[in-house]
Design a protein around this motif. Structure first.
Motif, PDB file in Angstrom:
ATOM      1  N   HIS A 206       0.848  -1.185   0.000  1.00 27.55           N
ATOM      2  CA  HIS A 206       0.000   0.000   0.000  1.00 27.55           C
ATOM      3  C   HIS A 206       0.890   1.243   0.000  1.00 27.55           C
ATOM      4  CE1 HIS A 206      -3.027   2.929   1.104  1.00 27.55           C
ATOM      5  NE2 HIS A 206      -3.929   2.031   0.748  1.00 27.55           N
ATOM      6  N   TRP A 207       0.579   2.197  -0.880  1.00 20.46           N
ATOM      7  CA  TRP A 207       1.454   3.372  -1.058  1.00 20.46           C
ATOM      8  C   TRP A 207       1.714   4.135   0.238  1.00 20.46           C
ATOM      9  CZ3 TRP A 207      -0.298   8.150   0.314  1.00 20.46           C
ATOM     10  CH2 TRP A 207      -1.675   8.301   0.450  1.00 20.46           C
ATOM     11  N   GLN A 208       0.735   4.117   1.132  1.00 15.44           N
ATOM     12  CA  GLN A 208       0.820   4.890   2.363  1.00 15.44           C
ATOM     13  C   GLN A 208       1.995   4.470   3.258  1.00 15.44           C
ATOM     14  OE1 GLN A 208      -3.017   4.515   4.094  1.00 15.44           O
ATOM     15  NE2 GLN A 208      -2.552   5.923   5.769  1.00 15.44           N
ATOM     16  N   TYR A 209       2.373   3.206   3.178  1.00 15.02           N
ATOM     17  CA  TYR A 209       3.429   2.701   4.059  1.00 15.02           C
ATOM     18  C   TYR A 209       4.801   2.708   3.394  1.00 15.02           C
ATOM     19  CZ  TYR A 209      -0.881   0.968   6.177  1.00 15.02           C
ATOM     20  OH  TYR A 209      -2.146   0.880   6.687  1.00 15.02           O
ATOM     21  N   VAL A 210       4.836   3.047   2.108  1.00 12.93           N
ATOM     22  CA  VAL A 210       6.107   2.997   1.371  1.00 12.93           C
ATOM     23  C   VAL A 210       7.104   4.024   1.918  1.00 12.93           C
ATOM     24  CG1 VAL A 210       7.175   3.347  -0.903  1.00 12.93           C
ATOM     25  CG2 VAL A 210       5.063   1.999  -0.701  1.00 12.93           C
ATOM     26  N   GLY A 211       6.611   5.216   2.234  1.00 11.53           N
ATOM     27  CA  GLY A 211       7.484   6.274   2.759  1.00 11.53           C
ATOM     28  C   GLY A 211       8.125   5.887   4.086  1.00 11.53           C
ATOM     29  N   PRO A 212       7.312   5.528   5.093  1.00 12.39           N
ATOM     30  CA  PRO A 212       7.899   5.153   6.386  1.00 12.39           C
ATOM     31  C   PRO A 212       8.894   3.981   6.287  1.00 12.39           C
ATOM     32  CG  PRO A 212       5.537   5.519   6.621  1.00 12.39           C
ATOM     33  CD  PRO A 212       5.849   5.651   5.153  1.00 12.39           C
ATOM     34  N   LEU A 213       8.576   2.971   5.469  1.00  9.62           N
ATOM     35  CA  LEU A 213       9.508   1.838   5.339  1.00  9.62           C
ATOM     36  C   LEU A 213      10.796   2.268   4.642  1.00  9.62           C
ATOM     37  CD1 LEU A 213       7.142  -1.171   4.406  1.00  9.62           C
ATOM     38  CD2 LEU A 213       7.971  -0.460   6.662  1.00  9.62           C
ATOM     39  N   SER A 214      10.684   3.182   3.681  1.00 11.21           N
ATOM     40  CA  SER A 214      11.883   3.687   2.987  1.00 11.21           C
ATOM     41  C   SER A 214      12.785   4.432   3.968  1.00 11.21           C
ATOM     42  CB  SER A 214      11.507   4.648   1.859  1.00 11.21           C
ATOM     43  OG  SER A 214      10.669   4.012   0.928  1.00 11.21           O
ATOM     44  N   LYS A 215      12.165   5.225   4.832  1.00  8.25           N
ATOM     45  CA  LYS A 215      12.949   5.988   5.810  1.00  8.25           C
ATOM     46  C   LYS A 215      13.665   5.038   6.768  1.00  8.25           C
ATOM     47  CE  LYS A 215       9.707   9.781   5.514  1.00  8.25           C
ATOM     48  NZ  LYS A 215       8.545  10.403   6.151  1.00  8.25           N
ATOM     49  N   GLY A 224      20.486   0.652  -0.770  1.00 11.38           N
ATOM     50  CA  GLY A 224      19.710   1.140  -1.904  1.00 11.38           C
ATOM     51  C   GLY A 224      18.237   0.861  -1.669  1.00 11.38           C
ATOM     52  N   LEU A 225      17.408   1.481  -2.508  1.00  9.96           N
ATOM     53  CA  LEU A 225      15.952   1.271  -2.442  1.00  9.96           C
ATOM     54  C   LEU A 225      15.449   1.015  -3.849  1.00  9.96           C
ATOM     55  CD1 LEU A 225      14.970   4.300  -0.178  1.00  9.96           C
ATOM     56  CD2 LEU A 225      14.641   1.900   0.425  1.00  9.96           C
ATOM     57  N   ILE A 226      14.410   0.188  -3.973  1.00  9.02           N
ATOM     58  CA  ILE A 226      13.730   0.036  -5.255  1.00  9.02           C
ATOM     59  C   ILE A 226      12.247   0.289  -5.004  1.00  9.02           C
ATOM     60  CG2 ILE A 226      13.823  -2.532  -5.040  1.00  9.02           C
ATOM     61  CD1 ILE A 226      13.819  -2.566  -8.185  1.00  9.02           C
ATOM     62  N   ILE A 227      11.710   1.309  -5.666  1.00  6.51           N
ATOM     63  CA  ILE A 227      10.381   1.829  -5.335  1.00  6.51           C
ATOM     64  C   ILE A 227       9.504   1.890  -6.590  1.00  6.51           C
ATOM     65  CG2 ILE A 227       9.140   3.857  -4.420  1.00  6.51           C
ATOM     66  CD1 ILE A 227      11.632   4.541  -2.786  1.00  6.51           C
ATOM     67  N   GLU A 228       8.260   1.417  -6.455  1.00 10.13           N
ATOM     68  CA  GLU A 228       7.335   1.483  -7.587  1.00 10.13           C
ATOM     69  C   GLU A 228       6.646   2.842  -7.663  1.00 10.13           C
ATOM     70  OE1 GLU A 228       6.416  -3.179  -8.544  1.00 10.13           O
ATOM     71  OE2 GLU A 228       4.922  -2.133  -7.347  1.00 10.13           O
ATOM     72  N   VAL A 229       6.713   3.426  -8.863  1.00 10.97           N
ATOM     73  CA  VAL A 229       6.136   4.742  -9.124  1.00 10.97           C
ATOM     74  C   VAL A 229       5.368   4.644 -10.435  1.00 10.97           C
ATOM     75  CG1 VAL A 229       6.674   7.188  -9.461  1.00 10.97           C
ATOM     76  CG2 VAL A 229       8.189   5.799  -8.052  1.00 10.97           C
ATOM     77  N   HIS A 230       4.186   5.274 -10.481  1.00 12.20           N
ATOM     78  CA  HIS A 230       3.363   5.209 -11.703  1.00 12.20           C
ATOM     79  C   HIS A 230       2.724   6.569 -11.937  1.00 12.20           C
ATOM     80  CE1 HIS A 230       0.218   3.932 -14.527  1.00 12.20           C
ATOM     81  NE2 HIS A 230       0.911   2.801 -14.692  1.00 12.20           N
ATOM     82  N   MET A 253      11.631  11.520  -1.775  1.00  8.57           N
ATOM     83  CA  MET A 253      13.065  11.735  -2.025  1.00  8.57           C
ATOM     84  C   MET A 253      13.582  12.891  -1.155  1.00  8.57           C
ATOM     85  SD  MET A 253      14.270   9.424  -4.050  1.00  8.57           S
ATOM     86  CE  MET A 253      15.786  10.013  -4.796  1.00  8.57           C
ATOM     87  N   GLY A 254      12.769  13.917  -1.009  1.00 12.67           N
ATOM     88  CA  GLY A 254      13.160  15.046  -0.170  1.00 12.67           C
ATOM     89  C   GLY A 254      13.331  14.614   1.283  1.00 12.67           C
ATOM     90  N   SER A 255      12.382  13.819   1.780  1.00 12.24           N
ATOM     91  CA  SER A 255      12.506  13.459   3.202  1.00 12.24           C
ATOM     92  C   SER A 255      13.614  12.434   3.425  1.00 12.24           C
ATOM     93  CB  SER A 255      11.177  13.014   3.800  1.00 12.24           C
ATOM     94  OG  SER A 255      10.576  12.049   3.013  1.00 12.24           O
ATOM     95  N   LEU A 256      13.924  11.601   2.424  1.00 11.59           N
ATOM     96  CA  LEU A 256      15.051  10.662   2.584  1.00 11.59           C
ATOM     97  C   LEU A 256      16.367  11.432   2.674  1.00 11.59           C
ATOM     98  CD1 LEU A 256      14.137   7.786   0.101  1.00 11.59           C
ATOM     99  CD2 LEU A 256      13.835   7.845   2.587  1.00 11.59           C
ATOM    100  N   ARG A 257      16.462  12.493   1.882  1.00 10.51           N
ATOM    101  CA  ARG A 257      17.697  13.298   1.917  1.00 10.51           C
ATOM    102  C   ARG A 257      17.888  13.969   3.273  1.00 10.51           C
ATOM    103  NH1 ARG A 257      15.900  15.220  -3.078  1.00 10.51           N
ATOM    104  NH2 ARG A 257      16.601  13.727  -4.630  1.00 10.51           N
ATOM    105  N   SER A 258      16.798  14.228   3.984  1.00  6.69           N
ATOM    106  CA  SER A 258      16.994  14.850   5.295  1.00  6.69           C
ATOM    107  C   SER A 258      17.418  13.822   6.348  1.00  6.69           C
ATOM    108  CB  SER A 258      15.750  15.630   5.718  1.00  6.69           C
ATOM    109  OG  SER A 258      14.688  14.735   5.905  1.00  6.69           O
ATOM    110  N   ILE A 259      17.250  12.520   6.050  1.00  8.05           N
ATOM    111  CA  ILE A 259      17.743  11.482   6.976  1.00  8.05           C
ATOM    112  C   ILE A 259      19.201  11.162   6.650  1.00  8.05           C
ATOM    113  CG2 ILE A 259      17.464   9.076   7.763  1.00  8.05           C
ATOM    114  CD1 ILE A 259      14.540   9.283   6.935  1.00  8.05           C
ATOM    115  N   ALA A 260      19.488  10.997   5.364  1.00  9.63           N
ATOM    116  CA  ALA A 260      20.854  10.653   4.943  1.00  9.63           C
ATOM    117  C   ALA A 260      21.207  11.522   3.752  1.00  9.63           C
ATOM    118  CB  ALA A 260      20.929   9.174   4.575  1.00  9.63           C
TER     119      ALA A 260
END
Ligand code: PEP
Ligand code: MN
Length: 263
Positions: A206-215, A224-230, A253-260
């Motif tokens: 579910h798209w909603q959880y993709v951000g938190p899991l990526s972080k 690395g990350l592999i993310i589905e985008v459409h 991508m913006g919020s990932l850059r603020s973590i690393a």
């Protein structure tokens, strides 16, 4: 060959200049399936603009049902090659059968072995004979020991360019499509020198959880990350529910850059 006892320094896998296992944390993004030239090139252009390092897209789809869309096969591979020409992004795509290894080799920069093919040893052996990197996904019920042993089928044929990918396990929990085993990152890093990346999309479902899991993946040290985008997830031919829109991907991508800073 995958073990730290054999080689203690981390392996850096180089795919056309994109490095997995080094300082930078590359993000691979793109649709679940290649549907058309327009959809693929549009997606490639916006994921590149948002900072992705590589394009993903399936031309051979390992679907649960034989009646579901199976992928565009060689036509899809040609579209991926065109998207690389337009954007300069290297391309990763799944190969499901040893007989298609030569065909996929012609168009792709990296092979993907899907979760369902982790024990397709004939496929792993064929990929071990090539010189292109292999993104090897963990099966939905594969132990870490079995995961690393599967990588040996590629390594022992001579191809040292293996990137491991955790994409969630099947558990009793149904709130997410799979349960992301985030501990696989430090456990694999302790046991192996191979890079380990995370696929938050197939874990979440579910798209909603993709951000938190990526972080979480970036924070725990994934390579690395592999993310589905459409461009229009509601209309996607596969995995629309877990696909991010262009806007959601740019925000992530913006919020990932603020973590690393390395993303
Ligand atoms: C995919 O990446 O589209 C895919 C089918 O993933 P998995 O093999 O992890 O299910
Ligand atoms: Mn998918």
């Amino acid at each position: 060959l995958s073990s730290r006892e054999v080689k203690n320094e981390p392996t850096i896998v180089d795919c056309c200049g994109v490095l997995f296992g080094g300082e930078h944390i590359p993000v691979i993004a793109g649709p679940c399936s290649v549907e058309s030239e327009e959809q693929t090139i549009k997606t490639a252009e916006f994921v590149k603009a948002a900072g992705a390092s590589m394009l993903r897209g399936g031309a051979f789809k390992p679907r649960t049902s034989p009646y579901a869309f199976q992928g565009l096969a060689e036509e899809g591979l040609k579209i991926l090659a065109k998207a690389r020409e337009v954007t300069g992004l290297p391309v990763v795509t799944e190969v499901t059968n040893p007989k298609y290894v030569d065909m996929v080799y012609k168009y792709a920069d990296m092979f993907q072995v899907g979760a369902r093919n982790i024990q397709n040893f004939a496929l792993l052996t064929e990929l071990g004979k090539t010189d292109k990197p292999v993104l090897l996904k963990r099966g939905m019920s594969t132990t870490i020991e079995e995961f690393l042993t599967a990588s040996e089928y590629i390594l022992c044929e001579g191809n040292k360019n293996v990137i491991l990918c955790e994409r969630g396990l099947r558990t009793f929990e149904t709130a997410t499509r799979n349960t992301l085993d985030i501990s696989a990152v430090p456990v694999i890093k302790a046991k192996s020198h191979l890079p380990i990346m995370i696929d938050p999309s197939h874990a979440a479902g579910h798209w909603q959880y993709v951000g938190p899991l990526s972080k979480a993946a970036v924070a725990i040290g994934a390579d690395g990350l592999i993310i589905e985008v459409h461009p229009n997830p509601e209309k996607a031919w596969s995995d629309g529910a877990q696909s991010l829109t262009p806007t959601q991907f740019i925000e992530l991508m913006g919020s990932l850059r603020s973590i690393a800073l390395a993303v």
